[in-house]
Write an enzyme that holds these catalytic residues in place. Structure first.
Site, PDB file in Angstrom:
ATOM      1  NE  ARG B 256      -1.987   1.916   3.396  1.00 10.04           N
ATOM      2  CZ  ARG B 256      -1.917   1.876   4.732  1.00 10.04           C
ATOM      3  NH1 ARG B 256      -2.558   0.958   5.405  1.00 10.04           N
ATOM      4  NH2 ARG B 256      -1.192   2.759   5.395  1.00 10.04           N
ATOM      5  CG  HIS B 260      -6.573   2.605   5.885  1.00  9.80           C
ATOM      6  ND1 HIS B 260      -6.724   1.349   5.354  1.00  9.80           N
ATOM      7  CD2 HIS B 260      -7.791   2.965   6.347  1.00  9.80           C
ATOM      8  CE1 HIS B 260      -7.983   0.955   5.517  1.00  9.80           C
ATOM      9  NE2 HIS B 260      -8.656   1.926   6.110  1.00  9.80           N
ATOM     10  CE1 TYR B 269       0.387   2.727   8.895  1.00 11.31           C
ATOM     11  CE2 TYR B 269      -0.882   4.354  10.100  1.00 11.31           C
ATOM     12  CZ  TYR B 269      -0.688   3.582   8.971  1.00 11.31           C
ATOM     13  OH  TYR B 269      -1.567   3.693   7.923  1.00 11.31           O
TER      14      TYR B 269
HETATM   15  C1  LIG Z   1     -15.510  -5.179  10.484  1.00  7.75           C
HETATM   16  C2  LIG Z   1     -14.683  -3.964  10.321  1.00  7.75           C
HETATM   17  N1  LIG Z   1     -13.789  -3.662  11.274  1.00  7.75           N
HETATM   18  C3  LIG Z   1     -13.025  -2.563  11.171  1.00  7.75           C
HETATM   19  C4  LIG Z   1     -13.145  -1.738  10.105  1.00  7.75           C
HETATM   20  C5  LIG Z   1     -12.289  -0.492   9.988  1.00  7.75           C
HETATM   21  N2  LIG Z   1     -11.276  -0.724   8.974  1.00  7.75           N
HETATM   22  C6  LIG Z   1     -11.464  -0.281   7.723  1.00  7.75           C
HETATM   23  S1  LIG Z   1     -10.260  -0.765   6.724  1.00  7.75           S
HETATM   24  C7  LIG Z   1      -9.439  -1.576   7.944  1.00  7.75           C
HETATM   25  C8  LIG Z   1      -8.172  -2.305   7.643  1.00  7.75           C
HETATM   26  C9  LIG Z   1      -8.333  -3.287   6.550  1.00  7.75           C
HETATM   27  O1  LIG Z   1      -7.132  -3.881   6.259  1.00  7.75           O
HETATM   28  P1  LIG Z   1      -6.985  -4.939   5.106  1.00  7.75           P
HETATM   29  O2  LIG Z   1      -8.028  -5.990   5.245  1.00  7.75           O
HETATM   30  O3  LIG Z   1      -5.588  -5.389   5.084  1.00  7.75           O
HETATM   31  O4  LIG Z   1      -7.339  -4.115   3.790  1.00  7.75           O
HETATM   32  P2  LIG Z   1      -6.575  -2.833   3.216  1.00  7.75           P
HETATM   33  O5  LIG Z   1      -7.356  -1.662   3.709  1.00  7.75           O
HETATM   34  O6  LIG Z   1      -5.192  -2.855   3.720  1.00  7.75           O
HETATM   35  O7  LIG Z   1      -6.650  -2.952   1.748  1.00  7.75           O
HETATM   36  C10 LIG Z   1     -10.122  -1.441   9.135  1.00  7.75           C
HETATM   37  C11 LIG Z   1      -9.667  -1.983  10.424  1.00  7.75           C
HETATM   38  C12 LIG Z   1     -14.094  -2.078   9.125  1.00  7.75           C
HETATM   39  N3  LIG Z   1     -14.275  -1.322   8.044  1.00  7.75           N
HETATM   40  N4  LIG Z   1     -14.834  -3.186   9.264  1.00  7.75           N
END
Ligand SMILES: Cc1ncc(C[n+]2csc(CCOP(=O)(O)OP(=O)(O)O)c2C)c(N)n1
Ligand SMILES: [Mg+2]
Lengths: 348, 365
Positions: B256, B260, B269
């Site tokens: 990435r 985020h 971080y």
């Molecule tokens: C069930 C849930 N928990 C927490 C969140 C908040 N949240 C949004 S994106 C994220 C991280 C996701 O990481 P990853 O699965 O690695 O996908 P990336 O965003 O890195 O593509 C979090 C914790 C959410 N959207 N849904």
């Protein structure tokens, strides 16, 4: 506090003598942070866990600096799993820890509900007091922050409906600090809902003295004699504004922040309605089976003879909160609260 | 067969220098396909940058950029067939674009309007972006089950991040896919971070791909910055699914390069060095070099493509900005097939409120 000193022989920071508590001018989210730090400082059993709570300090920064100060054994970034966060908290709590878990947004708490309903809320009851569950689940909630889908719901009623858990909602920095300290100290599970719209809205001076606020009382924020306005969470803000508007029309509104949605301090609410004879309940959530419904029904049961007008309710529509471009149509505003109060006063 | 049970190996056809690795599959002789990859990735990279700039200037809501991860969506979009159903998460701009979701519509979504989920064309049967992490994987398993029950030669393809693979909502449908031999393809965008949580704090497993082993389905890693490797893997998995031969987990290893979302500050971080090292492996430049060396690309073509993409993007932004605010009725009329009377009554009140708010009389009476 702090009888379960399982980390007490670690080289963690301990309270350093009797110093005059510092005073800080802080926002609501900073008050949460102060309360967490104070609780961790005073009681080594307090641990913080959740997604992004460590190095990142939480997506709203509620846990900022805690990992640096208390170490990664007490401030834990969990894998992305809400059912896990809640279930692990139950287990930790059963062992004398006091987990304070963060669910990143209320919209993501639902996978945790099984553990809240079936275990956290019932561990003491099911074991007839042999085990208990002193955990806190904190989560930001409510609309008005211009956020993506699923980040703005107010589903407090789901939790207020469950026997065996407390549901607490602060609506100012002072109450966030005091109520969170008490929630952490409380021997039973507490769902602590933080109105994200208020996180950075106002600042208040807080004495970081570690003194909690009572968990089962309402807070009368403004005395009045003509109408009682009842709210919690972010709506308290518009409700206070509405009271000021009403004052311009020579209407004296009493504003009560319910703060604890389970149990609810009906003594205070009923005493106020006995005085004013009029009751307006303000909430962001949709109306059916909501906390407002419950308050209104108690008004009907116990306050009927005080009431000079039907209970008025101002709330969201019976729809999901709209995605942010149309959100303001949904959120209760000052105009609606004032109109409801005026309707109650004009009722004959 | 290329994809035997090798959950630990990482497939790659084009290395970080843009050089071919090993024997290339025959489809890579099709320069039209390679150029389609390149055009899509270039467009999405420029679009993504534009959306971030709209957000920075207050014209857009919180946006999840896909910077550095364009190869995954591009490969998926090219491999999916119209009869398949795509179940995206929120970094699938490239795949959605190829499915026919328009740029204005993507902007409408991130701009806070549910109509941004109302896809047409090939995407008309696809699921909308999924915000509650990993929940979409269960739906994809249900979609695949429907295909299986009806004996259709269709596949469901679902994406998620590596963080999502920690949830039961990821494991449970993958398990089902193993038991029921579902026509399901799971593509994990392993971009090394779940907001601030690094990959190694997400799982003790050496790879995400090996999670497939316990579910009894095939799983493997591909270089997620090599669009050809991702395409080949996804294509293989989709064909297998359509042929009734079961589910596959594809872990696309990438990085990435962005925060985020626009609400995040990744400097809190992660180290700058890690990010700059990852830039050396990013997917667009790599494919460009590869095409260049094969005589398929040059500076003039690049300039022309960038100009075309910019024009398409600016038109998209313009069209988005010209979109009217959705009518108040729409907040009520899509909850049920037939809007019940209490909602009709509320709809009228909402319209009055909208009129009052539009009058700028927010606090007046
Ligand atoms: C069930 C849930 N928990 C927490 C969140 C908040 N949240 C949004 S994106 C994220 C991280 C996701 O990481 P990853 O699965 O690695 O996908 P990336 O965003 O890195 O593509 C979090 C914790 C959410 N959207 N849904
Ligand atoms: Mg990730």
């Amino acid at each position: 506090m702090g009888t379960n000193g399982i980390f007490s022989n670690n080289s963690l920071q301990q309270t350093t003598g009797e110093q005059e508590p510092a005073t800080h001018v802080v926002t609501l989210v900073e008050a949460v942070n102060l309360a967490l730090a104070r609780a961790m400082q005073n009681d080594p059993a307090v641990v913080v866990l959740g997604e992004d709570v460590g190095t990142n300090g939480g997506v709203f920064r509620a846990t900022s600096g805690l990992k640096e100060r208390f170490g990664c054994r007490r401030v834990m970034d969990t894998p992305l799993a809400e059912a896990l966060i809640a279930g692990v908290s139950v287990g930790m709590a059963s062992q004398g820890l006091k987990p304070v878990a963060e669910i990143q947004f209320m919209g993501f708490i639902y996978a945790a509900v099984e553990h809240i309903v079936s275990h956290a809320a019932r561990l003491r009851h099911r074991t007839r007091g042999r085990l208990h569950c002193p955990m806190v689940l904190r989560t930001p909630f409510g609309g008005g922050i211009h956020a993506p889908e699923h980040h703005c719901e107010s589903t407090e009623a789901i939790f207020a409906h469950i026997p065996g858990i407390r549901v607490v909602v602060p609506s100012s920095p002072t109450r966030a600090y005091g109520l969170l300290l008490s929630a952490i100290e409380d021997p039973d599970p507490v769902i602590f809902l933080e109105p994200s719209r208020l996180y950075r809205m106002v600042k208040q001076e807080i004495r970081d003295d570690g003194v909690g606020l009572p968990l089962d009382t309402c807070f009368t924020l403004r005395p009045g004699k003509d109408v009682t306005l009842i709210a919690w969470g972010a709506c308290v803000h518009e409700t206070l504004q509405a009271a000021r508007e009403l004052e311009k029309r020579n209407i004296s509104a009493e504003v009560i922040d319910v703060a604890s949605l389970n149990p609810i301090d009906y003594d205070t609410l009923l005493a106020s309605v006995e005085k004013t004879g009029r009751c307006v309940i303000v909430q962001e959530a949709p109306r059916p089976c909501s906390v407002g419904s419950e308050i209104a029904s108690v008004m009907a049961e116990k306050g009927l003879l005080f009431l000079k007008a039907p209970v008025e309710r101002v709330n969201g529509f019976d729809t999901p909160i709209p995605y942010f471009r149309r959100e303001n149509i949904y959120l209760p505003d000052v105009h609606e609260i004032v109109s409801a109060a005026v309707r109650a006063l004009e009722f004959t | 067969m290329l994809y035997t049970k090798t959950p630990y190996a990482q497939h790659q056809f084009i290395d970080t220098e843009g050089k071919a690795v090993g024997n290339l599959p025959s489809w890579m002789e099709n320069s039209e396909q390679l150029l389609r990859f390149y055009r899509t990735m270039t467009l999405i990279r420029l679009f993504d940058k534009r959306v971030v700039s709209l957000q920075r200037t207050g014209q857009m809501g919180t946006y999840a950029s896909c910077l550095g991860q364009e190869a995954i969506g591009t490969a998926i979009g090219c491999a999916l067939q119209p009869q398949d159903v795509f179940v995206p998460y929120y970094r699938d701009q490239a795949a959605q674009y190829l499915r026919g979701v328009t740029l204005p519509q993507m902007l409408q979504y991130w701009g806070g309007d549910e109509w941004g989920n109302h896809f047409t064309g090939t995407a008309a049967g696809d699921f909308p972006n999924c915000v509650p992490i990993a929940t979409q994987v269960t739906h994809a398993a249900g979609i695949a089950s429907a295909f299986k029950i009806r004996g259709e030669k269709r596949a469901a393809l679902v994406t998620c991040g590596e963080g999502a693979t920690s949830r039961g909502d990821f494991y449970e449908p993958m398990n089902l896919a193993g038991v029921w031999q579902l026509p399901l393809v799971l593509v994990v965008n392993n971009n090394q971070w779940a907001i601030s949580v690094p990959r190694h704090l997400q799982t003790g497993a050496a790879t995400i791909a090996q999670k497939a082993v316990a579910a009894g389905i095939e799983g493997f890693q591909v270089d997620g910055n090599d669009v050809c490797a991702v395409y080949d893997a996804v294509q293989y998995a989709l064909e297998k699914a359509r042929a009734g031969k079961g589910a596959t987990l594809v872990e696309a290893v990438t990085y990435r390069l962005c925060d985020h979302t626009t609400a995040d500050d990744a400097t809190r971080y992660r180290d700058h060095e890690e990010v700059s090292a990852a830039w050396l492996k990013e997917p667009v430049k790599r494919l460009q070099t590869f095409l260049h060396e094969r005589g398929l690309w040059n500076e003039q073509k690049e300039q022309q493509l960038v100009a075309e993409c910019q024009a398409e993007i600016e038109q998209g932004v313009k069209d988005f900005q010209a979109l009217p605010l959705q009518p108040v009725d729409d907040l009520f009329d899509y909850l049920f097939d037939t809007t019940p009377p209490h909602l009709i009554a509320q709809r009228e009140r909402a319209k009055q409120k909208a009129a009052r708010l539009a009058g700028g009389n927010r606090h007046g009476h």
